[in-house]
Design a protein around this motif. Structure first.
Motif, short mmCIF file in Angstrom:
data_model
loop_
_atom_site.label_atom_id
_atom_site.label_comp_id
_atom_site.label_asym_id
_atom_site.label_seq_id
_atom_site.Cartn_x
_atom_site.Cartn_y
_atom_site.Cartn_z
N ASN A 256 76.94 1.89 -37.42
CA ASN A 256 75.63 1.92 -38.07
C ASN A 256 75.21 3.37 -38.33
N ALA A 257 73.95 3.58 -38.65
CA ALA A 257 73.47 4.92 -39.00
C ALA A 257 73.61 5.90 -37.85
N LEU A 258 73.60 5.41 -36.62
CA LEU A 258 73.78 6.27 -35.44
C LEU A 258 75.24 6.42 -35.04
N GLY A 259 76.11 5.70 -35.74
CA GLY A 259 77.52 5.72 -35.39
C GLY A 259 77.89 4.70 -34.34
N TRP A 260 76.95 3.82 -34.00
CA TRP A 260 77.23 2.80 -32.98
C TRP A 260 78.03 1.66 -33.59
N THR A 261 78.99 1.19 -32.84
CA THR A 261 79.74 -0.03 -33.18
C THR A 261 79.09 -1.21 -32.45
N PRO A 262 79.50 -2.43 -32.77
CA PRO A 262 79.00 -3.56 -31.99
C PRO A 262 79.31 -3.44 -30.50
N MET A 296 83.36 7.14 -31.43
CA MET A 296 82.18 7.89 -30.99
C MET A 296 81.02 7.68 -31.94
N ALA A 297 79.82 7.68 -31.38
CA ALA A 297 78.62 7.73 -32.19
C ALA A 297 78.42 9.16 -32.70
N LEU A 298 77.42 9.38 -33.52
CA LEU A 298 77.19 10.71 -34.08
C LEU A 298 76.92 11.76 -33.01
N ASP A 299 76.36 11.34 -31.90
CA ASP A 299 76.08 12.30 -30.82
C ASP A 299 77.21 12.36 -29.80
N GLY A 300 78.36 11.80 -30.14
CA GLY A 300 79.51 11.85 -29.24
C GLY A 300 79.54 10.76 -28.20
N THR A 301 78.61 9.81 -28.28
CA THR A 301 78.52 8.76 -27.29
C THR A 301 79.60 7.71 -27.51
N LEU A 302 80.34 7.41 -26.46
CA LEU A 302 81.31 6.33 -26.45
C LEU A 302 80.67 5.11 -25.79
N PRO A 303 81.23 3.93 -25.99
CA PRO A 303 80.68 2.75 -25.29
C PRO A 303 80.58 2.94 -23.78
N ILE A 304 81.53 3.67 -23.18
CA ILE A 304 81.52 3.86 -21.73
C ILE A 304 80.30 4.65 -21.28
N HIS A 305 79.79 5.55 -22.15
CA HIS A 305 78.60 6.33 -21.78
C HIS A 305 77.37 5.46 -21.66
N ILE A 306 77.34 4.34 -22.40
CA ILE A 306 76.17 3.47 -22.38
C ILE A 306 75.97 2.83 -21.01
N LEU A 307 77.06 2.69 -20.26
CA LEU A 307 76.98 2.01 -18.95
C LEU A 307 76.58 2.96 -17.83
N LYS A 308 75.83 3.98 -18.14
CA LYS A 308 75.41 4.97 -17.15
C LYS A 308 74.55 4.31 -16.07
N ASN A 309 74.71 4.78 -14.85
CA ASN A 309 73.89 4.34 -13.72
C ASN A 309 73.83 2.82 -13.56
N CYS A 310 74.89 2.16 -13.97
CA CYS A 310 74.89 0.70 -13.90
C CYS A 310 76.11 0.21 -13.13
N HIS A 311 76.40 0.85 -12.03
CA HIS A 311 77.64 0.55 -11.32
C HIS A 311 77.44 -0.37 -10.12
N SER A 312 76.21 -0.85 -9.94
CA SER A 312 75.95 -1.73 -8.81
C SER A 312 76.00 -3.20 -9.22
N LYS A 313 76.14 -3.48 -10.50
CA LYS A 313 76.19 -4.85 -10.98
C LYS A 313 77.64 -5.25 -11.26
N PRO A 314 78.10 -6.33 -10.68
CA PRO A 314 79.52 -6.71 -10.82
C PRO A 314 80.02 -6.83 -12.25
N ASN A 315 79.24 -7.45 -13.12
CA ASN A 315 79.70 -7.62 -14.49
C ASN A 315 79.84 -6.30 -15.22
N MET A 316 78.95 -5.35 -14.93
CA MET A 316 79.05 -4.03 -15.55
C MET A 316 80.21 -3.25 -14.94
N GLN A 317 80.44 -3.42 -13.65
CA GLN A 317 81.59 -2.77 -13.02
C GLN A 317 82.89 -3.21 -13.67
N GLU A 318 82.99 -4.49 -13.95
CA GLU A 318 84.22 -5.01 -14.55
C GLU A 318 84.46 -4.40 -15.93
#
Length: 470
Positions: A256-262, A296-318
Motif C-alpha cells: 500500500n502507500a506505506l509499503g505494507w503488505t497484507p 520492507m515498508a517505506l520506513d524499512g519495517t518488516l513484518p517481524i518488526h510489527i510483533l514488537k513487545n508481543c512475546h508473551s502470547k503463544p500465538n505471536m511467539q509461534e
C-alpha cells in the motif's frame, strides 16, 4: 422481495439481456443502457403529480409506528410505485429540483434505513439502473459518496447487502468510468468489516459475482481489499481470507502507500487480537507468499518488526519463530523509526531463541543432506562389478556413519524444539507474574496455574517446519 430483472424489455429498457452478451464490453453496455435524468419541472403535469405523491410517501415513512406498520407501509409503497410506473414509465427518470435533483432511488437510499426498502429499491434499479450513477447537484459540497446512490448503497449499514445483486445483474454500473477513480468496493468492505459480525456470505457473493474487485486499489491508501479485510473492527475469518486470497493471489504481495503488505497488516492484527484465527492467517500468507516476509515498508519495517513487545502470547511467539526461521537475517535489521519499531534482536525473547533457530536451520540442512545419502550410495554402487567391490566396503562404513549422524541430528532437533517451548513458556509466566504484581490485591498469594496451551486452548507447536528453510 423483487425478483431478478426480467430478460425481456421493461419500460423501454433492456435490463439483463445485454449484460450477458459477453462479446460486448461493459463500457459499451454503459453507453447503450445509459439514460439521463428528467427534472420534475420538465415533465407533464400528470407525471409530476404522480412523482410528488411518491416523493411525499418516501419522506413520510412512519418510523414510530412499529415494525408491523412499517412493513405494511413499504408493501403499499412498492405497490403504488409499480402501479404508477406501469402507467408512466418515465417516473424512474424524474428527479426533484427542489431536493438537489434527487431521484426516487436517491431519496430511498437516504431516508429508508431498513432492509424493508430493498424490494422497492430493486424495482427502481431494474427500471432505470443508470440512476445508480446520477449525482445530486450538491455533490461537490456533500461529497460523491453521499450524492451518488451506488456509493450510498455500498456505504450503508443496511443497503450494502444489495451490492452482490447489483454486481450480478448490472456489472456495467460497477465498471462505469465515473467509479474507477474511487471504486465503491471499499465502501462495501468497510460496512462488512466494521459491523458487529462479518457477514461472510455477503462478501463471498459479491466477489464471486465481481471477482475483478479484488484487484481494486483504494485511491487514498493504495490498499487492496485484502489489506482492508485485515484492518477492520471485525476480525476476518480464516476460511474467508483464504477464499479471497486464492481468487487474487497477487494481492498477497501488493504494497500500500506505506509499503505494507497484507502480512504487515496481519501481524498488526495479531498484536491487537492474538487469536488462533489470526495466527493461522499469518501462517497462510507466509506459506502462499513467503517473499512477503522479506518485503520492507517505506520506513524499512518488516513484518517481524510489527510483533514488537508481543512475546508473551503463544500465538505471536509461534509467528515470531516462523519469521525468524524464514528470514534469520531480519533479527538484527533496523528501521527508519527505531523508537516505534526497534530491531527484533533488542528484545530478550529474540536474543534467547535466535541461537537455537540458527542451529535448528543448520541441522535441518544437515538432515536433508543425510537423508539423500542412501540414494547417492545406491547410484555409486551401480557401476561394474570391479567398481562395486572397491567401494562397497567404504560405502557401508559411510552409510553407518551417516545413519548415526542422522539419528543424532534428529535428536538434537527435537531437543531444540523442547528448549524453544521452555523459553516461550517462561516468557508467558514472566509477563503474567508482572501483571499479577501490578494488579493483584494486597496479600493475594494464589496465582493462576500456567498451562501449555495457546489463547484458544490448543497445544502450541514450537518445532520447525521444512518450509521455513526453503
Amino acid at each position: 422481495m423483487s425478483s431478478p430483472p426480467s430478460k425481456k424489455s421493461r419500460g423501454g429498457h433492456s435490463l439483463v439481456g445485454s449484460v450477458h452478451v459477453r462479446a460486448k464490453s461493459y463500457r459499451r453496455m454503459a453507453e447503450e443502457r445509459w439514460t439521463s435524468p428528467l427534472s420534475d419541472d420538465e415533465v407533464t403535469p400528470e407525471v409530476k403529480v404522480q412523482y410528488d405523491a411518491i416523493k411525499d410517501s418516501i419522506l413520510s415513512i412512519p418510523w414510530t409506528s412499529g415494525v408491523v406498520a412499517i412493513r405494511r407501509y413499504f408493501q403499499e409503497l412498492i405497490s403504488g410505485i409499480q402501479m404508477k410506473a406501469a402507467i408512466h414509465p418515465t417516473l424512474a427518470r424524474v428527479v426533484a429540483r427542489d431536493m438537489h435533483h434527487s431521484s426516487m432511488l436517491t431519496l430511498l437510499c437516504h431516508k429508508a434505513h431498513t432492509p424493508l426498502a430493498h424490494p422497492t429499491m430493486k424495482f427502481l434499479i431494474e427500471r432505470n439502473p443508470s440512476a445508480l450513477l446520477w449525482k445530486r447537484d450538491d455533490w461537490e459540497t456533500m461529497g460523491i459518496e453521499y450524492s451518488m446512490p451506488i456509493y450510498t448503497i455500498a456505504n450503508h449499514h443496511a443497503h450494502h447487502v444489495l451490492l452482490p445483486w447489483i454486481a450480478e445483474y448490472f456489472p456495467w454500473v460497477l465498471e462505469h468510468p465515473a467509479l474507477q477513480a474511487r471504486p465503491p468496493t471499499f465502501d462495501f468492505i468497510a460496512q462488512c468489516i466494521n459491523g458487529i459480525a462479518l457477514n461472510a456470505n455477503i462478501v463471498r457473493q459479491f466477489f464471486a459475482k465481481y471477482p475483478q474487485a479484488l484487484s481494486h486499489v483504494d485511491p487514498s491508501q493504495k490498499s487492496t481489499p485484502l489489506h482492508h479485510f485485515l484492518s477492520g473492527f471485525t476480525e476476518c475469518r480464516l476460511d474467508l481470507f483464504q477464499w479471497l486470497a486464492t481468487k487474487c493471489p497477487t494481492a498477497l504481495v501488493q504494497q500500500n502507500a506505506l509499503g505494507w503488505t497484507p502480512l504487515h497488516a496481519a501481524c498488526l492484527a495479531l498484536t491487537e487480537s492474538p487469536s488462533k484465527n489470526m495466527k493461522e492467517i499469518c501462517k497462510f500468507i507466509i506459506q502462499r507468499a513467503p517473499q512477503s516476509v522479506h518485503m520492507m515498508a517505506l520506513d524499512g519495517t518488516l513484518p517481524i518488526h510489527i510483533l514488537k513487545n508481543c512475546h508473551s502470547k503463544p500465538n505471536m511467539q509461534e509467528i515470531m519463530l516462523i519469521l525468524l526461521r524464514t528470514y534469520p537475517e531480519s533479527h538484527s535489521m533496523t528501521t527508519k523509526n527505531p523508537a516505534s519499531y526497534p530491531a527484533p534482536s533488542s528484545h530478550q525473547f529474540v536474543k534467547k531463541v535466535m541461537p537455537l533457530t540458527l542451529e535448528e536451520r543448520e541441522l535441518q540442512g544437515t538432515i536433508t543432506h543425510l537423508r539423500k545419502m542412501p540414494a547417492n550410495l545406491t547410484m555409486a554402487l551401480g557401476g561394474d562389478n570391479d567398481q562395486q567391490v572397491m567401494i562397497s566396503s567404504a560405502c557401508k562404513v559411510f552409510a553407518t556413519w551417516s545413519k548415526s549422524k542422522l539419528t543424532l541430528s534428529e535428536g538434537r532437533l527435537k531437543a531444540i524444539s523442547t528448549e524453544l517451548g521452555v523459553i516461550c513458556k517462561a516468557e508467558e509466566q514472566a509477563k503474567d507474574t508482572s501483571y499479577q504484581a501490578i494488579f493483584s490485591a494486597p496479600g493475594a498469594t494464589e496465582t493462576e496455574q500456567e498451562d501449555t496451551t495457546d489463547d484458544d486452548g490448543e497445544d502450541l507447536d514450537y518445532s520447525s517446519d521444512d518450509s521455513c528453510f526453503a
